[in-house]
Structures are given as C-alpha cells and as structure tokens.
Design an enzyme around this catalytic site. Structure first.
Site, mmCIF file in Angstrom:
data_model
loop_
_atom_site.group_PDB
_atom_site.id
_atom_site.type_symbol
_atom_site.label_atom_id
_atom_site.label_comp_id
_atom_site.label_asym_id
_atom_site.label_seq_id
_atom_site.Cartn_x
_atom_site.Cartn_y
_atom_site.Cartn_z
ATOM 1 N N CYS A 87 0.812 -1.218 0.000
ATOM 2 C CA CYS A 87 0.000 0.000 0.000
ATOM 3 C C CYS A 87 0.845 1.267 0.000
ATOM 4 O O CYS A 87 0.299 2.370 -0.106
ATOM 5 C CB CYS A 87 -0.984 0.008 1.164
ATOM 6 S SG CYS A 87 -0.265 -0.402 2.748
ATOM 7 N N HIS A 334 -9.192 3.984 0.354
ATOM 8 C CA HIS A 334 -7.779 3.620 0.318
ATOM 9 C C HIS A 334 -7.547 2.691 -0.879
ATOM 10 O O HIS A 334 -7.519 1.464 -0.735
ATOM 11 C CB HIS A 334 -7.418 2.931 1.637
ATOM 12 C CG HIS A 334 -5.996 2.478 1.771
ATOM 13 N ND1 HIS A 334 -4.980 2.858 0.918
ATOM 14 C CD2 HIS A 334 -5.414 1.643 2.685
ATOM 15 C CE1 HIS A 334 -3.849 2.297 1.300
ATOM 16 N NE2 HIS A 334 -4.085 1.546 2.363
#
Length: 381
Positions: A87, A334
């Site tokens: 991420c 996200h």
C-alpha cells in the site's frame, strides 16, 4: 539537508475519483484508471515526459505503467516501470522519481499509483498434490515464516490495544474524517484535483450521516475483542493518482511553482506491527532534515485504520485533529497502490491550489504491509 534549490519540485498533481469496490469504477482496469490522469498531466507539461514510474499491486501484470502511458498518448520512446511496495507503492513511485531527479537526471517525470480492486485477477496457489485443487488466496505473504504476518486489520487491533487507543476514540476520529471530507466536497475543494473517469466525478465513500453514535453500532471486523470496524477503517477501493515532477534546475529556469520535495524516506519496522511504520519513517525524516513537527502546516498520515493512525500520531506527539484536515482515507477510501500519490495530490491542493493562509510545509506518511513506512516532506514554493 541538501540545498533546497537542488530538490525536485512537484509542479502538478491529479487523481481520479475514488470508487468503492464494485461501484462506478468496477469495469475500469488499473491502467485505464491511470491513463486519463497521465494524459492530463502530460498535456499540461511544458516539455516531454522523461520517465513514468507507477505503483500497482495485485494487478494484471504486464507492467501497468507502460500500458497506462501508452493509453495516455505519451510517446512510445518514454520508458515506464511498475513498482510494488504494497500500500506504499504510490508513494514509493514518487520517492523513486524524486531520487532519480536528485542526481544526474533532468526534465519531467510522471509518478503515481493505480489500484483496481474491482478488476484484480483471481489468484491461486498450485495444487499441493495430483488430486488436490488449486487454493485461492487473497494476499501473498508480507513476511517470511519466522513472523506471525497478521492481516492488516488484526495487526491494527493489536497495535491499538498496545497503545491504549479505545473504541470510542476511534469512532470519534472516523466520524470526523467523514465530516471533514463531506464538508470539503461541498465546498468544491476536491474539484480541481479530480479527473472524471467512467462518468464518475466525485468520491463514492464519504458518508454525511456518520456520527460517533452511529459508528458505535458496528461490530468488530477482524477479531471478536477488537476495536477496528468496517466504519472506523478504510474501505476497499478503486482509484489512481499521479504527480508531475521535475528537477530543481528545470523548475528554477522555467519559473515553475509547486511543492519542493525536501526529503523522502522509507524504513522498516516490526513486521508484525506494520501499522507503526509511519513513526520510524517520520523520526528519521526529522533527524535528516532538522524540520521539527510543530513547524508542519499540513499533516497527511494515511488513515488505514483509526486505531492505527491514532497510535502513530500519539507516538509522534501530534494532535490527532491536525491530521487530514480535509478528510482522509477512512472517508475518501484507500485504493492501496494509489493512496500515497493521492496523499501528495491532497497536499498539492492544500498548499498550492487553495492556499489562502500562507501554509508552507506538508508531511505525508504511510504504513506498509510487511512492516515498512514511508514519509515525504514538501515545501510550497
């Protein structure tokens, strides 16, 4: 810290709307999400694009950076590379581009990330034996076998418990993130940074009705005694973002303004507490630059989980209300490999596009699966 005049400068930054998995962007693959952003940034650029650096995880393979660049109409002679730091991939792409432009490289580069959770391939381990079926998996290991390698939600629960971050505080923080994002959207603060895709021109996730009382009704999502829920954690999302960055000499000679990248740092931390990675990254950044945290005007630490980001803010002595003043990933979403580039796009809007207060310094940080963290310090010029 090196001479600021030698630091690369982000001269533009754009993103797509952030879609909810299975939502309006469900049929747009990772390269196709990013291509309109790259095309618009290239159109605005004062010179040719020298390199394209893109973060992507769990995607189709085949170097999505190259595919997106070609779809965007960027000249076929321009090289492109895809990075995977989980991420943190979007921020890693910017970090790598900045590193190249801090040396002998000159000119303009595009760096960012793209994530299509809706279209990511199904993945399977090979059969364990001749009569065994393939085993589907939803993430590869983040660590070696010596570590527990907890899922990110469970790791956030463990970190929150260890740092004393209770459920009530997490829900209040998450509700505030949604309230800030809804207010910012209503004020039009996201409009100039968004490139519409597939007819979508706004973020799908922010909820105007979220309050701490409503969030208190959600059950723990990852462990029976945990405090992370679907409402005080980020979503699973689709989206892309990128920045246009050039070396300091090019910016100075052309009179370009934007965000000067004073430093960018990645570090490792305990693999079983991956959400803590922001803290050692920021501490090293402060040590290298000498810029104290109370001088930072805009802080954007990725809100993967309320308990996790609150743990990091407490660990660094930063008031939680300073983080993500226009709403963060709990509200906006996200899109894993794109998020770091979304964060820099958000800093660009707050410090360059809509800066009415004279704010100058911005700090972005993201924690990464496997126990890593990245932090970037920027200055509006």
């Amino acid at each position: 810290m090196r001479n600021p005049e030698d630091c690369p400068v982000i001269v533009d930054a754009l993103r797509t709307p952030i879609g909810t998995v299975g939502g309006a962007l469900r049929q747009v693959d990772a390269p196709s999400l990013l291509a309109p952003v790259l095309a618009e940034l290239a159109r605005r650029c004062e010179g040719p694009i020298d390199e394209v650096v893109v973060g992507n995880i769990r995607g189709p393979g085949g170097n999505p950076a190259r595919i997106a660049a070609l779809q965007a109409g960027i000249h076929e002679s321009t090289p492109a590379v895809t990075l995977d730091r989980q991420c943190g991939s979007g921020m890693a792409a910017i970090e790598y581009s900045v590193a190249m432009l801090s040396g002998y490289r000159e000119g303009f580069q595009l760096a960012g990330g793209t994530q299509s959770s809706s279209t990511q391939p199904l993945t399977f381990w090979p059969p364990a034996g001749p009569d065994a079926p393939p085993q589907q998996y939803f993430r590869a290991p983040f660590t070696d076998s010596r570590h527990a390698d907890p899922d990110m939600g469970l790791a956030a629960d463990l970190l929150s418990a260890e740092r004393g971050i209770g459920r009530q505080r997490q829900d209040a923080y998450a509700a505030r993130s949604h309230q800030r994002a809804v207010a910012s959207a209503d004020e039009g603060l996201f409009r100039a940074e968004i490139v519409p895709v597939a007819g979508l021109d706004h973020d799908e996730r922010p909820r105007p009705g979220f309050t701490p009382e409503r969030l208190a009704r959600f059950r723990p999502a990852f462990s029976p005694e945990g405090t992370a829920t679907a409402a005080n954690s980020c979503g699973v999302n689709d989206g892309a973002a990128a920045v246009l960055v050039c070396d300091g000499r090019t910016a100075a000679s052309r009179g370009l303004h934007g965000l000067r990248v004073l430093d960018a740092i990645s570090v490792g931390c305990d693999p079983d507490r991956p959400g803590w990675g922001i803290v050692p990254a920021v501490r090293r950044l402060v040590g290298r630059t000498g810029v104290e945290l109370d001088r930072i005007d805009v802080v954007d630490f990725n809100e993967a989980f309320a308990g996790q980001v609150l743990s990091c803010l407490d660990g660094l002595g930063i008031d939680e209300r300073r983080n993500c003043p226009q709403g963060g990933a709990i509200a906006l979403g996200h899109p894993w490999a794109a998020t770091g580039a979304v964060q820099l796009t958000r800093l660009f809007s707050q410090l360059v596009r809509h800066n009415t207060t004279g704010a100058r310094l911005g700090l972005a940080g993201i924690a990464i699966g496997g126990g890593q963290g990245t932090a970037i310090l920027v200055e509006a010029i």
